[in-house]
Design an enzyme around this catalytic site. Sequence first.
Site, mmCIF file in Angstrom:
data_model
loop_
_atom_site.group_PDB
_atom_site.id
_atom_site.type_symbol
_atom_site.label_atom_id
_atom_site.label_comp_id
_atom_site.label_asym_id
_atom_site.label_seq_id
_atom_site.Cartn_x
_atom_site.Cartn_y
_atom_site.Cartn_z
ATOM 1 N N TYR A 1 16.360 -9.912 2.293
ATOM 2 C CA TYR A 1 15.944 -8.788 1.716
ATOM 3 C C TYR A 1 17.031 -7.858 1.458
ATOM 4 O O TYR A 1 16.938 -7.293 0.283
ATOM 5 C CB TYR A 1 15.007 -7.866 2.598
ATOM 6 C CG TYR A 1 13.569 -8.439 2.728
ATOM 7 C CD1 TYR A 1 12.960 -8.513 1.592
ATOM 8 C CD2 TYR A 1 13.369 -8.990 4.047
ATOM 9 C CE1 TYR A 1 11.566 -9.004 1.773
ATOM 10 C CE2 TYR A 1 11.916 -9.647 4.046
ATOM 11 C CZ TYR A 1 11.082 -9.672 2.858
ATOM 12 O OH TYR A 1 9.932 -10.151 2.954
ATOM 13 N N HIS B 1 3.578 -4.973 2.640
ATOM 14 C CA HIS B 1 3.048 -5.698 4.175
ATOM 15 C C HIS B 1 3.458 -7.047 4.355
ATOM 16 O O HIS B 1 3.947 -7.645 5.373
ATOM 17 C CB HIS B 1 1.613 -5.620 3.985
ATOM 18 C CG HIS B 1 1.016 -4.211 4.203
ATOM 19 N ND1 HIS B 1 0.679 -3.721 5.414
ATOM 20 C CD2 HIS B 1 0.800 -3.298 3.096
ATOM 21 C CE1 HIS B 1 0.143 -2.405 5.235
ATOM 22 N NE2 HIS B 1 0.246 -2.052 3.917
ATOM 23 N N LEU C 1 -3.307 1.475 7.094
ATOM 24 C CA LEU C 1 -3.760 2.732 6.139
ATOM 25 C C LEU C 1 -3.094 2.563 4.882
ATOM 26 O O LEU C 1 -1.851 2.003 4.689
ATOM 27 C CB LEU C 1 -3.509 4.021 7.013
ATOM 28 C CG LEU C 1 -3.910 4.401 8.195
ATOM 29 C CD1 LEU C 1 -3.268 5.652 8.666
ATOM 30 C CD2 LEU C 1 -5.417 4.254 8.009
ATOM 31 N N SER D 1 0.910 -1.300 0.012
ATOM 32 C CA SER D 1 -0.096 -0.106 -0.136
ATOM 33 C C SER D 1 0.844 1.187 -0.086
ATOM 34 O O SER D 1 2.202 1.228 -0.050
ATOM 35 C CB SER D 1 -0.804 -0.095 1.236
ATOM 36 O OG SER D 1 -0.139 0.144 2.431
ATOM 37 N N LEU E 1 5.155 -10.797 1.960
ATOM 38 C CA LEU E 1 5.518 -11.568 0.795
ATOM 39 C C LEU E 1 5.369 -12.990 1.286
ATOM 40 O O LEU E 1 6.153 -13.245 2.359
ATOM 41 C CB LEU E 1 7.011 -11.174 0.414
ATOM 42 C CG LEU E 1 7.526 -11.972 -0.690
ATOM 43 C CD1 LEU E 1 8.487 -11.439 -1.422
ATOM 44 C CD2 LEU E 1 8.060 -13.483 -0.338
#
Length: 205
Positions: free
Chosen positions: A166, A120, A109, A95, A122
């Site tokens: 990551y 948010h 939000l 988002s 994976l």
Amino acid sequence: MSALSALPFLKPVHLRSPRSSAGGQRRHTLPASEFRCLSPEDAVSVFEIEREAFISVSGDCPLHLDEIRHFLNLCPELSLGWFEEGRLVAFIIGSLWDQERLSQAALTLHKPRGTAVHIHVLAVHRTFRQQGKGSILMWRYLQYLRCLPFARRALLMCEHFLVPFYQKCGFEVLGPCEVTVGELAFVEMQHPVRGHAFMRRNSGC
């Protein structure tokens, strides 16, 4: 030009050409492998994969079913699913966020005027793990974000043991995240989306 044809990273990838056993004729099948944005109709499949992936590790999910539906209704263009013959095997849900760092409010939000894409979650289906699918999906997602004019960077928070994964995907550590979930603490990471003009010029975006 359709949105799909304008975004080469979402085009179906035909990995094999199934043939019928009888006459060697091609059968009508779903694409062997395709990437597309998710829709609210995918929410249950998404949650089933996420629940199995996270509850066994942390005891909770980043997004619950109603939150998945919430984001897939508000900003489906910030999600990406990997489908094998029509079956969801891996996904990312994001988002927009409008601040430099993530806060507790970022968990629920979507800020339409934001320029940071908050990733948010994976997750990969258990039968498709240890095959590099998470890295491939993240690479495709980041390439896709470069085609979105409003996206400037990607943000995420993860537990410490996921930081090396990551980092291999190109994210850098920003430091401890102020967001907590129960007793869990997180590291905040980011990846620039802009600043890759050459790649955008040659990506078909």
